[in-house]
Design an enzyme around this catalytic site. Structure first.
Site, PDB file in Angstrom:
ATOM      1  CD  GLU A  19      -2.847  -1.374   2.340  1.00 10.49           C
ATOM      2  OE1 GLU A  19      -2.804  -0.537   2.943  1.00 10.49           O
ATOM      3  OE2 GLU A  19      -3.792  -2.209   2.121  1.00 10.49           O
ATOM      4  N   PRO A  22       3.846   6.003   5.866  1.00 12.72           N
ATOM      5  CG  PRO A  22       3.597   7.325   7.438  1.00 12.72           C
ATOM      6  CD  PRO A  22       3.859   7.282   6.140  1.00 12.72           C
ATOM      7  CG  ASN A  23       0.534   0.015   5.536  1.00 12.08           C
ATOM      8  OD1 ASN A  23       0.178  -0.988   6.059  1.00 12.08           O
ATOM      9  ND2 ASN A  23      -0.023   0.478   4.463  1.00 12.08           N
ATOM     10  CG  HIS A  27     -15.611  -6.995   6.931  1.00 13.12           C
ATOM     11  ND1 HIS A  27     -15.245  -6.344   8.191  1.00 13.12           N
ATOM     12  CD2 HIS A  27     -14.310  -6.983   6.238  1.00 13.12           C
ATOM     13  CE1 HIS A  27     -13.784  -6.084   7.971  1.00 13.12           C
ATOM     14  NE2 HIS A  27     -13.624  -6.027   6.710  1.00 13.12           N
ATOM     15  CD  GLU A  85      -9.098  -6.621   9.834  1.00 14.98           C
ATOM     16  OE1 GLU A  85      -8.083  -7.184  10.080  1.00 14.98           O
ATOM     17  OE2 GLU A  85      -9.382  -6.079   8.702  1.00 14.98           O
ATOM     18  CG  HIS A 144      -9.347  -5.868   1.153  1.00 19.47           C
ATOM     19  ND1 HIS A 144      -9.436  -4.660   0.983  1.00 19.47           N
ATOM     20  CD2 HIS A 144     -10.107  -6.740   0.257  1.00 19.47           C
ATOM     21  CE1 HIS A 144     -10.564  -4.377   0.219  1.00 19.47           C
ATOM     22  NE2 HIS A 144     -10.830  -5.612  -0.433  1.00 19.47           N
ATOM     23  CD  GLU A 145      -6.095  -4.975   4.735  1.00 22.19           C
ATOM     24  OE1 GLU A 145      -6.589  -4.016   4.454  1.00 22.19           O
ATOM     25  OE2 GLU A 145      -6.795  -5.908   5.241  1.00 22.19           O
ATOM     26  CD  GLU A 176      -6.852  -3.204   0.648  1.00 21.07           C
ATOM     27  OE1 GLU A 176      -7.107  -2.076   0.727  1.00 21.07           O
ATOM     28  OE2 GLU A 176      -6.606  -3.870   1.314  1.00 21.07           O
ATOM     29  CD  GLU A 190      -8.035   0.922   2.547  1.00 17.76           C
ATOM     30  OE1 GLU A 190      -8.946   0.834   3.257  1.00 17.76           O
ATOM     31  OE2 GLU A 190      -7.070   0.237   2.369  1.00 17.76           O
TER      32      GLU A 190
END
Length: 699
Positions: free
Chosen positions: A172, A193-194, A412, A414, A482-483, A501, A507
């Site tokens: 990202e 940054p991430n 979803h 996470e 994602h990620e 993603e 985003e």
């Protein structure tokens, strides 16, 4: 003496002939040469129309616990073969894909290691090269540990590169555009940054890596079929312009654990003198195995809306309360709601109504389950159980309501980076989905990994991502991860992997913005391995309209957002903005309603990485075509042809275009809509605003 010298040269020449092998692509434009150097190290060269693509480069692997596969080889056997077949993907950019290549399989032995064997398999297509290492079953090789793969890619010059900082945990980043020799000086500014990041070098970059030579060759380096192996990055020697593979390590520094018989992923090099050929290449898909599933009827492309953008912009929250809680201990019914929780029953019904009215397949809801207050920024093993909803989210009522409206709910999950916890709950979570009518899941891997010290792109995590996909198939569930690791064509083998993603998506427009050239680069880089859930369709580009405390803005015009549904391929497409915003622009929203998510044909009309892309696609099993054209921060005039239309027939084209005064930064919502008759001979000149685009539906 002369006769002895002549005999020696004859024997030497015969030896070299045995060790040097050449093959060409079916169209003869690409040529590959394999040979061993004086140290018995395998090398290869690649040329395109007699121009160097890859100069002489070494091959091999350095191992930790057994002698390395680097030198001391002799050629035991070479085999050449060809294949020419066609196959139909479950979903994709074209109905039929041709798999046509010439193959060279080289079997090498190391005499000093009791004739230990390794094979290198090369497949040369019209659009590029794929090669991999294979370790047959043998007495002298069983289990071994990789210290580093030593595959080289020797560039023929100081090419223009579109690159991301090499990192074990994230892709990202904004793509940097520079010469290869400039990477070191730009690396510090490229690393932004991430939530989880581990950059590893001043000259390390990620794949897919897009390059353009001074002579006009477009070169893309990536990998295919990443299974039970660490993700490949590239380390540049900026003095010699030679890339060497750099594998993601595990928590103790090892790069991979293999047991014969086995093989590595394919290393891929796509090359052409036309930029559009990179976009239409199916080399990565062709190097993956056919689908593992007998029944694929349950796998269907999805167009969806959802409770997501409002949390990204800060208008709503994922969390139910602002009070301190401890997951599994706190009784949420006794806490005070924060009044901003987006995933509440009444609000989700509004999205279901909107989806039903406008023909969308599904509604995504994030923040529906307990635990969101207790995880971000923490390293906790057990945060979510993936089945316990907040007090204001009625799972059964929403199941009933969505079914009544003919809309699917999208789950979803996470994971909070706690992979062990996710696997602990995976069967229960998938059963819960099936029981409540969910057939697709968006999974997330935000934050540092647990077990601690493991990286997002290591072998252990790559095995987990695939485990979750295969386990989902047992329950007929589609996965949008994602990620996770960036895709390598595994969606051919496991077509329920309908999205990833693995790059800066929409985003980031709320986190400071993506550069206007961002989406003119991603199709040449990230999307080479597979589709991206980019979540386009943002019509209100000023984030402050939703959250006064956020002054970010979306770096595109409104009609460029429409174009992304065509240029950013995915079988999973979200209309990411709010229903109330779409209601204000219903004439432009019509394109999002109409545009397909599955295709019979794809045609690149114009393309240059970092500058512009114009693509036309034919909808699956329909006499409908859609065109999307986008530009970077510069205004331009696109030349749009319609030569892909059936000859002798006339169609009505609806053109959604930037207004004369439009620009991404000053007037993004200025657009026009016009209709015209077109046929296969029609060519139009279409103005594109700075950071703008256009979209055309043809019926």
């Amino acid at each position: 003496m002369y006769k002895k010298l002549l005999l020696f040269l004859t024997i030497l020449s015969s030896s070299l002939m045995v060790q040097a092998q050449e093959i060409s692509s079916p169209d003869k434009n690409l040529s590959l040469k394999f040979e061993l150097n004086d140290a018995g190290a395998p090398t290869y060269q690649l040329k395109y129309k007699k121009k160097d693509v890859i100069k002489t480069s070494k091959l091999g692997l350095e191992t930790k616990d057994v002698p390395s596969f680097l030198t001391g080889f002799t050629v035991a056997k070479t085999e050449q073969s060809s294949a020419d077949e066609s196959w139909n993907p479950v979903w994709g950019e074209q109905k039929t894909i041709r798999n046509h290549y010439n193959e060279l399989l080289v079997t090498l032995t190391q005499k000093a290691e009791k004739d230990r064997l390794i094979r290198i398999r090369f497949r040369l297509f019209d659009d590029g090269l794929g090669f991999r290492y294979e370790f047959p079953e043998q007495d002298n090789l069983n289990y071994f540990i990789i210290k580093e793969e030593r595959t080289e890619f020797a560039m023929a010059g100081d090419h223009k590169a579109f690159w991301l900082p090499g990192d074990y945990d994230t892709q990202e980043y904004s793509t940097m555009t520079s010469k290869l020799s400039e990477i070191r000086g730009l690396m510090k500014s490229a690393i932004t940054p991430n939530s989880s990041q581990t950059p590893f070098s001043d000259t390390g970059v990620q794949t897919p890596l897009m390059l353009k030579s001074p002579e006009g060759l477009y070169i893309n380096i990536h990998e295919a079929a990443l299974v039970d192996y660490s993700t490949m990055s590239l380390e540049l020697n900026d003095k010699t312009m030679v890339f060497e593979t750099h594998l993601t390590p595990d928590a103790i520094g090892d790069k991979g654990y293999l047991q014969a018989p086995t093989q590595t992923p394919w290393r891929t090099i796509i090359v052409s003198d036309k930029a559009g050929d990179i976009l239409t290449s199916k080399l990565v898909l062709n190097l993956n195995e056919p689908t593992k599933y007998k029944d694929v009827s349950w796998i269907k492309p999805v167009k969806y809306v959802g409770v997501w953008w409002e949390m990204i912009t800060g208008k709503s929250t994922w969390a139910y309360t602002d009070e301190k809680i401890q997951f599994g201990v706190t009784d949420y019914k006794k806490t005070k709601p924060n009044g901003k929780h987006g995933a509440n029953t009444a609000h989700v019904k509004e999205y279901i109504d909107f989806a039903a009215k406008h023909g969308f397949d599904a509604v995504l809801v994030e923040g529906w389950n307990e635990g969101w207050e207790d995880w971000f920024g923490k390293t906790k093993d057990y945060v979510f159980d993936f089945v316990t909803p907040y007090p204001d989210f009625d799972v059964k009522e929403l199941q009933r309501y969505a079914a009544e409206k003919g809309v699917k709910m999208m789950m979803h999950h996470e994971t909070s980076g706690s992979v062990r916890n996710y696997e602990r709950h995976l069967d229960t979570a998938y059963k819960f989905m099936v029981e409540h009518g969910y057939n697709s899941v968006k999974s997330g891997y935000v934050g540092n990994m647990i077990p601690r010290g493991e990286y997002h792109y290591g072998q252990w995590l790559n095995n987990h991502y695939l485990y979750a996909i295969k386990k989902a198939a047992d329950y007929k569930i589609m996965v949008n991860a994602h990620e996770a690791v960036r895709p390598t064509g595994l969606n051919r083998t496991y077509p329920n992997l309908i999205g990833n993603e693995s790059a800066r998506g929409t985003e980031y427009e709320s986190f400071g913005g993506n550069n206007p050239d961002h989406t003119t680069i991603l199709p040449f880089t990230r999307l080479v391995g597979g589709p991206m859930d980019y979540t386009p369709g943002i019509f209100q580009t000023k984030i402050s309209a939703y959250n006064p405390d956020n002054d970010s803005y979306v770096h595109t015009t409104l009609t460029k957002q429409l174009a992304l549904y065509v240029t950013m391929y995915s079988p999973l497409q979200m209309a990411a903005d709010f229903p109330e915003t779409y209601n204000k622009f219903m004439d432009a929203f019509q394109f999002i309603k109409d545009v397909a998510v599955d295709w019979d044909e794809t045609h690149v009309i114009e393309a240059e990485p970092g500058d512009y892309i114009t693509i036309a696609r034919k909808a699956k099993n329909k006499a409908e075509w859609y065109v999307g054209g986008i530009s970077d921060e510069n205004a331009r005039v696109a030349t749009v042809s319609f030569k892909y239309l059936p000859k002798g027939k006339t169609f009505t084209a609806t053109i959604y275009a930037d207004g004369k005064d439009a620009s991404f930064d000053k007037n993004p919502q200025s657009y026009t809509i016009r209709k015209m008759k077109v046929n296969a001979k029609t060519v139009i000149k279409q103005q594109i605003a700075p950071g703008g685009g256009f979209a055309i539906s043809i019926k």
